[in-house]
Write an enzyme that holds these catalytic residues in place. Sequence first.
Site, short mmCIF file in Angstrom:
data_model
loop_
_atom_site.label_atom_id
_atom_site.label_comp_id
_atom_site.label_asym_id
_atom_site.label_seq_id
_atom_site.Cartn_x
_atom_site.Cartn_y
_atom_site.Cartn_z
CG HIS A 121 -112.50 68.01 58.59
ND1 HIS A 121 -113.71 68.28 58.03
CD2 HIS A 121 -112.31 66.68 58.47
CE1 HIS A 121 -114.24 67.15 57.57
NE2 HIS A 121 -113.41 66.15 57.82
CD GLU A 122 -108.96 64.78 59.45
OE1 GLU A 122 -109.38 63.79 60.06
OE2 GLU A 122 -109.28 65.02 58.27
CG HIS B 194 -113.36 63.21 61.76
ND1 HIS B 194 -114.59 62.68 61.52
CD2 HIS B 194 -112.97 63.76 60.58
CE1 HIS B 194 -114.94 62.89 60.24
NE2 HIS B 194 -113.97 63.56 59.67
CD GLU C 68 -116.92 64.58 56.77
OE1 GLU C 68 -116.23 63.70 57.32
OE2 GLU C 68 -116.43 65.49 56.08
ZN ZN Z 1 -113.97 64.09 57.58
#
Ligand code: ZN
Length: 485
Positions: free
Chosen positions: A250-251, A254, A280
Amino acid sequence: MTAIADLRYASAMLQWDQETYMPPNGAARRGQQIATLDEQAHAQFTSDETKRLLETLLTDNSLSASQQKNVELCWYDFNKAHKLSAAFVGKLSLCINKSFHAWVAAKNADDFALFEKDLQALIELKQEEAQLKGYVAHPYNALLNDYERGSTVAQLDQLFGGLEPKLKALLQTVQIQQQPSTQFLQQHFPKAAQMSWGNALVEALHYDTQSGRQDISEHPFTINFNAKDVRITTRIDEADFSNMTWSCIHELGHALYEQGLPDEEYGLPLGEAASLSMHESQSRLWENCVGRSLEFWQHYLPMLRQHFPEQFKQVEPLDFYRAINIVQPSLIRTEADELTYHFHVMIRYELEKELISGSLKAKDLPAAWNAAYQQKLGIAVPNHRKGCLQDVHWSHGSFGYFPTYSLGSMYAAQIFQAASKAIGDLPQKIAAGQTQPLLDWLRLNIHRHGRQYGSEELCILATGQPLNPDSFIAYLTDKLTKVYN
Ligand code: ZN
Protein backbone atom coordinates in the site's frame (compact mmCIF):
# COMPACT_ATOMS: atom_id res chain seq x y z
CA MET A 1 7.70 29.34 -3.52
CA THR A 2 10.87 27.26 -3.24
CA ALA A 3 11.69 28.79 0.15
CA ILE A 4 8.17 28.03 1.43
CA ALA A 5 8.48 24.44 0.18
CA ASP A 6 11.86 24.16 1.93
CA LEU A 7 10.23 25.13 5.22
CA ARG A 8 7.37 22.68 4.71
CA TYR A 9 9.65 19.80 3.84
CA ALA A 10 11.98 20.60 6.73
CA SER A 11 8.92 20.32 8.97
CA ALA A 12 8.02 17.02 7.26
CA MET A 13 11.53 15.73 7.95
CA LEU A 14 11.10 16.49 11.65
CA GLN A 15 7.78 14.63 11.56
CA TRP A 16 9.34 11.62 9.85
CA ASP A 17 12.04 11.53 12.50
CA GLN A 18 9.44 11.87 15.26
CA GLU A 19 7.59 8.80 13.98
CA THR A 20 10.69 6.67 13.42
CA TYR A 21 13.89 7.34 15.37
CA MET A 22 13.39 10.23 17.78
CA PRO A 23 14.01 9.26 21.41
CA PRO A 24 10.81 9.68 23.50
CA ASN A 25 12.11 12.64 25.51
CA GLY A 26 12.54 14.66 22.34
CA ALA A 27 8.77 14.93 21.92
CA ALA A 28 8.06 18.14 23.83
CA ARG A 29 10.53 20.36 21.95
CA ARG A 30 9.84 18.61 18.68
CA GLY A 31 6.19 19.71 18.70
CA GLN A 32 7.36 23.29 19.11
CA GLN A 33 10.00 23.00 16.35
CA ILE A 34 7.43 21.67 13.89
CA ALA A 35 4.89 24.37 14.84
CA THR A 36 7.50 27.11 14.29
CA LEU A 37 8.35 25.89 10.80
CA ASP A 38 4.65 25.45 9.92
CA GLU A 39 3.81 28.95 11.13
CA GLN A 40 6.70 30.40 9.14
CA ALA A 41 5.58 28.62 6.00
CA HIS A 42 1.95 29.70 6.53
CA ALA A 43 2.98 33.31 7.20
CA GLN A 44 5.17 33.50 4.10
CA PHE A 45 2.55 31.87 1.92
CA THR A 46 -0.29 34.12 3.09
CA SER A 47 1.80 37.33 3.13
CA ASP A 48 0.93 40.50 1.21
CA GLU A 49 4.07 39.98 -0.80
CA THR A 50 2.82 36.58 -2.03
CA LYS A 51 -0.53 38.16 -2.81
CA ARG A 52 1.01 40.97 -4.89
CA LEU A 53 3.25 38.54 -6.70
CA LEU A 54 0.39 36.20 -7.58
CA GLU A 55 -1.83 39.09 -8.69
CA THR A 56 0.88 40.27 -11.06
CA LEU A 57 1.45 36.79 -12.43
CA LEU A 58 -2.26 36.18 -12.95
CA THR A 59 -2.29 38.88 -15.64
CA ASP A 60 1.10 38.01 -17.13
CA ASN A 61 0.48 36.78 -20.68
CA SER A 62 4.07 35.73 -21.28
CA LEU A 63 3.79 32.66 -19.03
CA SER A 64 3.77 29.16 -20.47
CA ALA A 65 0.65 27.01 -20.02
CA SER A 66 2.18 25.08 -17.14
CA GLN A 67 3.39 28.27 -15.45
CA GLN A 68 -0.12 29.67 -15.75
CA LYS A 69 -1.53 26.52 -14.20
CA ASN A 70 0.91 26.81 -11.30
CA VAL A 71 -0.12 30.41 -10.71
CA GLU A 72 -3.82 29.56 -10.90
CA LEU A 73 -3.47 26.72 -8.37
CA CYS A 74 -1.27 28.80 -6.06
CA TRP A 75 -3.92 31.52 -6.16
CA TYR A 76 -6.59 28.98 -5.23
CA ASP A 77 -4.46 27.68 -2.33
CA PHE A 78 -3.63 31.22 -1.23
CA ASN A 79 -7.28 32.21 -1.03
CA LYS A 80 -8.14 29.06 0.87
CA ALA A 81 -5.35 29.57 3.39
CA HIS A 82 -6.22 33.24 3.70
CA LYS A 83 -9.78 32.61 4.87
CA LEU A 84 -8.52 31.46 8.27
CA SER A 85 -6.90 34.08 10.48
CA ALA A 86 -3.62 33.32 12.24
CA ALA A 87 -5.53 33.51 15.53
CA PHE A 88 -8.03 30.88 14.37
CA VAL A 89 -5.28 28.60 13.05
CA GLY A 90 -3.49 28.89 16.39
CA LYS A 91 -6.67 28.13 18.37
CA LEU A 92 -7.42 25.13 16.17
CA SER A 93 -3.89 23.81 16.42
CA LEU A 94 -3.99 23.97 20.23
CA CYS A 95 -7.38 22.27 20.32
CA ILE A 96 -6.14 19.51 18.03
CA ASN A 97 -3.08 18.94 20.16
CA LYS A 98 -5.21 18.68 23.31
CA SER A 99 -7.77 16.44 21.72
CA PHE A 100 -5.13 14.14 20.22
CA HIS A 101 -3.63 13.50 23.66
CA ALA A 102 -7.10 13.04 25.14
CA TRP A 103 -7.88 10.50 22.41
CA VAL A 104 -4.69 8.53 23.14
CA ALA A 105 -5.58 8.43 26.85
CA ALA A 106 -9.21 7.53 26.15
CA LYS A 107 -8.25 4.76 23.76
CA ASN A 108 -5.70 3.29 26.17
CA ALA A 109 -8.20 3.36 29.04
CA ASP A 110 -11.12 2.39 26.79
CA ASP A 111 -12.98 5.33 28.33
CA PHE A 112 -14.76 7.60 25.86
CA ALA A 113 -15.53 10.15 28.58
CA LEU A 114 -11.83 11.15 28.62
CA PHE A 115 -12.15 12.33 25.00
CA GLU A 116 -15.72 13.61 24.85
CA LYS A 117 -15.25 17.23 25.94
CA ASP A 118 -12.21 17.89 23.73
CA LEU A 119 -13.89 16.23 20.80
CA GLN A 120 -17.00 18.38 21.21
CA ALA A 121 -14.81 21.52 21.40
CA LEU A 122 -12.97 20.46 18.25
CA ILE A 123 -16.23 19.77 16.40
CA GLU A 124 -17.43 23.27 17.28
CA LEU A 125 -14.20 24.76 15.91
CA LYS A 126 -14.62 22.75 12.72
CA GLN A 127 -18.16 24.10 12.42
CA GLU A 128 -16.70 27.59 12.77
CA GLU A 129 -14.07 26.73 10.16
CA ALA A 130 -16.83 25.68 7.76
CA GLN A 131 -18.51 29.08 8.29
CA LEU A 132 -15.23 30.91 7.68
CA LYS A 133 -14.51 28.95 4.53
CA GLY A 134 -18.06 29.25 3.25
CA TYR A 135 -20.20 26.59 1.63
CA VAL A 136 -23.33 25.85 -0.32
CA ALA A 137 -26.05 23.55 1.03
CA HIS A 138 -24.21 21.75 3.89
CA PRO A 139 -21.43 22.93 6.26
CA TYR A 140 -19.69 19.55 5.79
CA ASN A 141 -19.11 20.51 2.14
CA ALA A 142 -16.60 23.15 3.25
CA LEU A 143 -14.57 20.46 5.05
CA LEU A 144 -14.91 17.85 2.30
CA ASN A 145 -13.51 20.35 -0.15
CA ASP A 146 -10.29 20.50 1.87
CA TYR A 147 -9.52 16.87 1.16
CA GLU A 148 -11.19 16.47 -2.20
CA ARG A 149 -11.75 19.63 -4.19
CA GLY A 150 -15.35 19.90 -5.39
CA SER A 151 -16.59 16.93 -3.36
CA THR A 152 -20.08 17.44 -1.87
CA VAL A 153 -22.62 15.72 0.32
CA ALA A 154 -25.03 15.52 -2.64
CA GLN A 155 -22.43 13.72 -4.76
CA LEU A 156 -21.30 11.36 -1.99
CA ASP A 157 -24.87 10.56 -0.91
CA GLN A 158 -25.57 9.47 -4.44
CA LEU A 159 -22.34 7.48 -4.74
CA PHE A 160 -22.68 5.64 -1.43
CA GLY A 161 -26.43 5.29 -1.90
CA GLY A 162 -25.82 3.41 -5.14
CA LEU A 163 -22.93 1.39 -3.78
CA GLU A 164 -24.45 0.16 -0.54
CA PRO A 165 -27.20 -2.18 -1.85
CA LYS A 166 -24.75 -3.73 -4.35
CA LEU A 167 -22.17 -4.37 -1.65
CA LYS A 168 -24.86 -5.73 0.67
CA ALA A 169 -26.03 -8.18 -2.00
CA LEU A 170 -22.44 -9.34 -2.61
CA LEU A 171 -21.84 -9.70 1.11
CA GLN A 172 -24.96 -11.82 1.54
CA THR A 173 -23.84 -14.07 -1.31
CA VAL A 174 -20.39 -14.75 0.12
CA GLN A 175 -21.62 -15.15 3.68
CA ILE A 176 -23.52 -18.32 2.83
CA GLN A 177 -20.45 -19.87 1.13
CA GLN A 178 -17.86 -22.02 2.79
CA GLN A 179 -15.04 -19.83 4.08
CA PRO A 180 -11.47 -20.50 2.82
CA SER A 181 -8.90 -21.53 5.40
CA THR A 182 -6.64 -18.75 6.66
CA GLN A 183 -4.74 -20.80 9.23
CA PHE A 184 -1.34 -20.51 7.58
CA LEU A 185 -1.47 -16.72 7.89
CA GLN A 186 -1.60 -16.96 11.68
CA GLN A 187 1.78 -18.39 12.54
CA HIS A 188 4.96 -16.95 13.97
CA PHE A 189 6.80 -14.68 11.51
CA PRO A 190 10.07 -13.34 12.98
CA LYS A 191 10.55 -9.61 12.75
CA ALA A 192 13.88 -9.69 10.91
CA ALA A 193 12.58 -12.07 8.25
CA GLN A 194 9.50 -9.87 7.72
CA MET A 195 11.66 -6.78 7.31
CA SER A 196 13.92 -8.40 4.73
CA TRP A 197 10.87 -9.79 2.91
CA GLY A 198 9.23 -6.34 2.91
CA ASN A 199 12.37 -4.65 1.58
CA ALA A 200 12.85 -7.29 -1.13
CA LEU A 201 9.21 -6.96 -2.14
CA VAL A 202 9.12 -3.16 -2.57
CA GLU A 203 12.40 -3.26 -4.49
CA ALA A 204 11.04 -5.94 -6.81
CA LEU A 205 8.06 -3.64 -7.42
CA HIS A 206 10.39 -0.85 -8.58
CA TYR A 207 10.53 1.33 -5.49
CA ASP A 208 13.66 3.39 -6.11
CA THR A 209 15.77 2.90 -2.98
CA GLN A 210 18.27 5.49 -4.16
CA SER A 211 15.37 7.94 -3.81
CA GLY A 212 13.74 6.50 -0.71
CA ARG A 213 13.99 4.12 2.24
CA GLN A 214 11.73 1.96 4.37
CA ASP A 215 11.64 2.07 8.18
CA ILE A 216 9.41 0.93 11.04
CA SER A 217 6.75 3.10 12.69
CA GLU A 218 3.65 2.66 14.86
CA HIS A 219 1.33 3.52 11.94
CA PRO A 220 2.58 2.99 8.38
CA PHE A 221 2.84 6.10 6.22
CA THR A 222 4.52 7.61 3.17
CA ILE A 223 6.25 10.96 3.37
CA ASN A 224 8.08 12.93 0.71
CA PHE A 225 10.62 15.74 0.81
CA ASN A 226 10.94 15.93 -2.97
CA ALA A 227 10.52 13.40 -5.79
CA LYS A 228 14.03 12.10 -5.11
CA ASP A 229 13.44 11.42 -1.43
CA VAL A 230 10.20 9.56 -0.75
CA ARG A 231 10.16 7.42 2.38
CA ILE A 232 7.81 4.71 3.53
CA THR A 233 7.28 3.01 6.85
CA THR A 234 5.73 -0.26 7.87
CA ARG A 235 4.77 -2.06 11.07
CA ILE A 236 5.48 -5.62 12.02
CA ASP A 237 3.28 -8.00 13.96
CA GLU A 238 5.04 -11.32 14.44
CA ALA A 239 1.73 -13.16 14.84
CA ASP A 240 0.12 -11.72 11.71
CA PHE A 241 1.77 -12.01 8.34
CA SER A 242 -0.84 -9.95 6.46
CA ASN A 243 -0.41 -6.81 8.48
CA MET A 244 3.03 -5.95 7.18
CA THR A 245 2.88 -7.34 3.68
CA TRP A 246 -0.11 -5.40 2.38
CA SER A 247 0.72 -2.25 4.29
CA CYS A 248 4.13 -2.43 2.56
CA ILE A 249 2.53 -2.71 -0.88
CA HIS A 250 0.00 0.00 0.00
CA GLU A 251 2.66 2.52 1.01
CA LEU A 252 4.73 1.47 -2.00
CA GLY A 253 1.80 2.56 -4.20
CA HIS A 254 1.79 5.99 -2.55
CA ALA A 255 5.58 6.20 -2.90
CA LEU A 256 5.67 5.24 -6.58
CA TYR A 257 3.26 8.11 -7.22
CA GLU A 258 5.46 10.59 -5.37
CA GLN A 259 8.62 9.30 -7.06
CA GLY A 260 6.88 9.76 -10.42
CA LEU A 261 5.94 13.41 -9.89
CA PRO A 262 7.88 15.95 -12.00
CA ASP A 263 10.95 16.85 -9.95
CA GLU A 264 11.48 20.09 -11.87
CA GLU A 265 8.20 21.39 -10.41
CA TYR A 266 9.55 21.19 -6.85
CA GLY A 267 7.56 23.41 -4.47
CA LEU A 268 4.90 24.15 -7.09
CA PRO A 269 1.39 22.65 -7.49
CA LEU A 270 2.37 20.77 -10.63
CA GLY A 271 4.96 18.94 -8.54
CA GLU A 272 2.22 17.72 -6.18
CA ALA A 273 -0.23 14.80 -6.38
CA ALA A 274 -3.64 15.47 -7.99
CA SER A 275 -5.68 14.81 -4.85
CA LEU A 276 -5.99 12.59 -1.81
CA SER A 277 -8.38 10.21 -3.55
CA MET A 278 -6.02 9.90 -6.52
CA HIS A 279 -3.18 9.21 -4.08
CA GLU A 280 -5.25 6.53 -2.44
CA SER A 281 -6.12 5.10 -5.86
CA GLN A 282 -2.41 4.45 -6.41
CA SER A 283 -1.89 2.74 -3.07
CA ARG A 284 -5.06 0.66 -3.43
CA LEU A 285 -4.25 -0.30 -7.00
CA TRP A 286 -0.93 -1.83 -5.97
CA GLU A 287 -2.21 -3.24 -2.70
CA ASN A 288 -5.45 -4.79 -3.97
CA CYS A 289 -5.66 -5.00 -7.75
CA VAL A 290 -2.04 -6.19 -8.01
CA GLY A 291 -0.97 -7.39 -4.53
CA ARG A 292 -4.10 -9.40 -3.81
CA SER A 293 -4.36 -10.99 -7.24
CA LEU A 294 -3.82 -14.65 -8.01
CA GLU A 295 -1.25 -13.84 -10.73
CA PHE A 296 0.84 -11.80 -8.32
CA TRP A 297 1.15 -14.71 -5.90
CA GLN A 298 1.83 -17.19 -8.65
CA HIS A 299 5.04 -15.25 -9.07
CA TYR A 300 5.78 -14.11 -5.51
CA LEU A 301 4.85 -17.17 -3.43
CA PRO A 302 8.20 -18.86 -4.23
CA MET A 303 10.03 -15.70 -3.15
CA LEU A 304 7.93 -15.53 0.00
CA ARG A 305 8.86 -19.16 0.72
CA GLN A 306 12.54 -18.25 0.64
CA HIS A 307 11.91 -15.90 3.56
CA PHE A 308 9.50 -18.20 5.42
CA PRO A 309 10.28 -21.78 4.27
CA GLU A 310 8.47 -23.53 7.13
CA GLN A 311 5.37 -21.34 7.31
CA PHE A 312 4.45 -21.61 3.62
CA LYS A 313 5.84 -25.06 2.82
CA GLN A 314 2.49 -26.60 1.97
CA VAL A 315 0.64 -23.61 0.57
CA GLU A 316 -0.45 -23.35 -3.08
CA PRO A 317 -1.02 -20.00 -4.84
CA LEU A 318 -4.78 -20.53 -5.19
CA ASP A 319 -5.21 -21.34 -1.49
CA PHE A 320 -3.04 -18.39 -0.60
CA TYR A 321 -5.11 -16.13 -2.85
CA ARG A 322 -8.35 -17.33 -1.28
CA ALA A 323 -7.09 -16.84 2.25
CA ILE A 324 -5.91 -13.27 1.69
CA ASN A 325 -9.20 -12.24 0.09
CA ILE A 326 -11.64 -13.67 2.59
CA VAL A 327 -14.64 -11.42 3.29
CA GLN A 328 -15.91 -11.08 6.83
CA PRO A 329 -17.64 -8.22 8.67
CA SER A 330 -15.24 -6.99 11.33
CA LEU A 331 -14.76 -4.16 13.78
CA ILE A 332 -11.54 -2.50 12.62
CA ARG A 333 -11.51 -0.47 9.41
CA THR A 334 -7.80 -0.82 8.68
CA GLU A 335 -8.03 -4.61 8.88
CA ALA A 336 -11.20 -4.90 6.80
CA ASP A 337 -11.43 -6.78 3.50
CA GLU A 338 -12.01 -5.00 0.19
CA LEU A 339 -15.80 -5.35 0.39
CA THR A 340 -16.74 -4.55 3.98
CA TYR A 341 -14.14 -1.76 4.10
CA HIS A 342 -16.62 0.59 2.50
CA PHE A 343 -19.25 0.03 5.18
CA HIS A 344 -16.70 1.33 7.68
CA VAL A 345 -16.23 4.43 5.55
CA MET A 346 -19.97 4.96 5.05
CA ILE A 347 -20.58 4.74 8.80
CA ARG A 348 -17.98 7.45 9.45
CA TYR A 349 -19.30 9.58 6.61
CA GLU A 350 -22.87 9.51 7.96
CA LEU A 351 -21.71 10.30 11.50
CA GLU A 352 -19.45 13.14 10.36
CA LYS A 353 -22.30 14.80 8.49
CA GLU A 354 -24.39 14.77 11.66
CA LEU A 355 -21.56 15.91 13.92
CA ILE A 356 -20.75 18.87 11.67
CA SER A 357 -24.39 19.84 11.13
CA GLY A 358 -24.83 19.70 14.91
CA SER A 359 -27.60 17.11 14.94
CA LEU A 360 -25.28 14.66 16.74
CA LYS A 361 -23.26 15.64 19.83
CA ALA A 362 -19.98 14.06 20.86
CA LYS A 363 -21.59 12.56 23.97
CA ASP A 364 -24.02 10.58 21.80
CA LEU A 365 -21.35 9.35 19.39
CA PRO A 366 -20.62 5.92 20.95
CA ALA A 367 -24.29 4.91 20.91
CA ALA A 368 -24.72 6.13 17.31
CA TRP A 369 -21.53 4.32 16.26
CA ASN A 370 -22.57 1.03 17.84
CA ALA A 371 -26.05 1.22 16.32
CA ALA A 372 -24.56 1.86 12.87
CA TYR A 373 -22.25 -1.20 13.12
CA GLN A 374 -25.19 -3.33 14.12
CA GLN A 375 -27.30 -1.99 11.29
CA LYS A 376 -24.73 -1.99 8.45
CA LEU A 377 -22.46 -4.91 9.34
CA GLY A 378 -24.57 -6.89 11.76
CA ILE A 379 -21.93 -6.90 14.47
CA ALA A 380 -21.94 -5.83 18.11
CA VAL A 381 -19.18 -3.46 19.22
CA PRO A 382 -17.66 -4.84 22.45
CA ASN A 383 -15.78 -1.70 23.55
CA HIS A 384 -14.93 1.85 22.48
CA ARG A 385 -11.35 0.97 21.63
CA LYS A 386 -12.62 -1.29 18.88
CA GLY A 387 -15.47 1.11 18.26
CA CYS A 388 -15.56 4.87 17.89
CA LEU A 389 -12.07 5.38 19.38
CA GLN A 390 -10.24 3.23 16.80
CA ASP A 391 -9.23 5.92 14.28
CA VAL A 392 -6.96 8.88 14.91
CA HIS A 393 -8.71 11.11 12.30
CA TRP A 394 -11.30 12.85 14.48
CA SER A 395 -8.77 13.69 17.18
CA HIS A 396 -6.80 15.45 14.42
CA GLY A 397 -9.92 17.32 13.33
CA SER A 398 -9.83 15.50 9.98
CA PHE A 399 -13.58 15.53 9.29
CA GLY A 400 -14.20 14.84 5.61
CA TYR A 401 -11.11 12.66 5.07
CA PHE A 402 -12.68 9.20 5.19
CA PRO A 403 -14.66 9.39 1.94
CA THR A 404 -11.39 9.75 0.00
CA TYR A 405 -10.53 6.17 1.01
CA SER A 406 -13.58 4.78 -0.76
CA LEU A 407 -13.16 7.10 -3.72
CA GLY A 408 -9.56 5.89 -3.97
CA SER A 409 -10.62 2.22 -4.15
CA MET A 410 -13.11 2.99 -6.88
CA TYR A 411 -10.66 5.04 -8.90
CA ALA A 412 -8.15 2.21 -8.44
CA ALA A 413 -10.45 -0.42 -9.96
CA GLN A 414 -11.32 1.82 -12.91
CA ILE A 415 -7.71 2.87 -13.54
CA PHE A 416 -6.49 -0.72 -13.28
CA GLN A 417 -9.14 -1.78 -15.79
CA ALA A 418 -8.00 0.94 -18.23
CA ALA A 419 -4.34 -0.04 -17.76
CA SER A 420 -5.19 -3.71 -18.36
CA LYS A 421 -6.98 -2.80 -21.56
CA ALA A 422 -4.08 -0.67 -22.79
CA ILE A 423 -1.35 -3.15 -21.87
CA GLY A 424 -3.20 -6.18 -23.14
CA ASP A 425 -1.70 -9.15 -21.33
CA LEU A 426 -1.27 -7.52 -17.93
CA PRO A 427 -2.33 -10.58 -15.87
CA GLN A 428 0.27 -12.73 -17.68
CA LYS A 429 2.89 -10.05 -17.12
CA ILE A 430 2.08 -9.84 -13.42
CA ALA A 431 2.27 -13.63 -13.20
CA ALA A 432 5.74 -13.38 -14.75
CA GLY A 433 6.76 -10.74 -12.20
CA GLN A 434 6.76 -7.96 -14.78
CA THR A 435 5.09 -4.93 -13.24
CA GLN A 436 7.22 -2.32 -15.02
CA PRO A 437 4.72 -1.95 -17.93
CA LEU A 438 1.97 -1.15 -15.42
CA LEU A 439 4.18 1.37 -13.64
CA ASP A 440 5.12 2.95 -16.97
CA TRP A 441 1.43 3.30 -17.84
CA LEU A 442 0.68 4.92 -14.47
CA ARG A 443 3.67 7.26 -14.84
CA LEU A 444 2.41 8.35 -18.25
CA ASN A 445 -1.29 8.61 -17.48
CA ILE A 446 -1.36 9.68 -13.82
CA HIS A 447 1.94 10.52 -12.13
CA ARG A 448 3.60 12.94 -14.53
CA HIS A 449 0.58 15.29 -14.54
CA GLY A 450 1.00 16.34 -10.91
CA ARG A 451 -1.89 18.62 -9.96
CA GLN A 452 -2.56 19.67 -13.57
CA TYR A 453 -5.98 17.98 -13.42
CA GLY A 454 -8.47 17.36 -10.61
CA SER A 455 -9.47 13.76 -9.74
CA GLU A 456 -12.46 13.65 -12.05
CA GLU A 457 -10.66 15.23 -15.01
CA LEU A 458 -7.68 12.95 -14.58
CA CYS A 459 -9.95 9.94 -14.33
CA ILE A 460 -11.60 10.84 -17.64
CA LEU A 461 -8.23 11.37 -19.31
CA ALA A 462 -6.81 8.10 -18.05
CA THR A 463 -9.85 5.86 -18.35
CA GLY A 464 -12.13 7.57 -20.88
CA GLN A 465 -14.98 8.19 -18.44
CA PRO A 466 -15.78 9.82 -15.10
CA LEU A 467 -15.74 7.77 -11.91
CA ASN A 468 -18.07 4.84 -12.34
CA PRO A 469 -18.48 2.60 -9.26
CA ASP A 470 -19.63 -0.22 -11.53
CA SER A 471 -15.97 -0.89 -12.40
CA PHE A 472 -15.31 -1.50 -8.74
CA ILE A 473 -18.36 -3.73 -8.33
CA ALA A 474 -17.35 -5.73 -11.43
CA TYR A 475 -13.77 -6.07 -10.14
CA LEU A 476 -14.98 -7.22 -6.74
CA THR A 477 -17.56 -9.64 -8.11
CA ASP A 478 -14.96 -11.19 -10.37
CA LYS A 479 -12.50 -11.60 -7.51
CA LEU A 480 -15.03 -13.01 -5.05
CA THR A 481 -16.27 -15.49 -7.62
CA LYS A 482 -12.74 -16.89 -7.79
CA VAL A 483 -12.21 -16.74 -4.03
CA TYR A 484 -15.50 -18.45 -3.22
CA ASN A 485 -15.66 -20.71 -6.28
ZN1 ZN B 1 -3.18 5.20 1.89
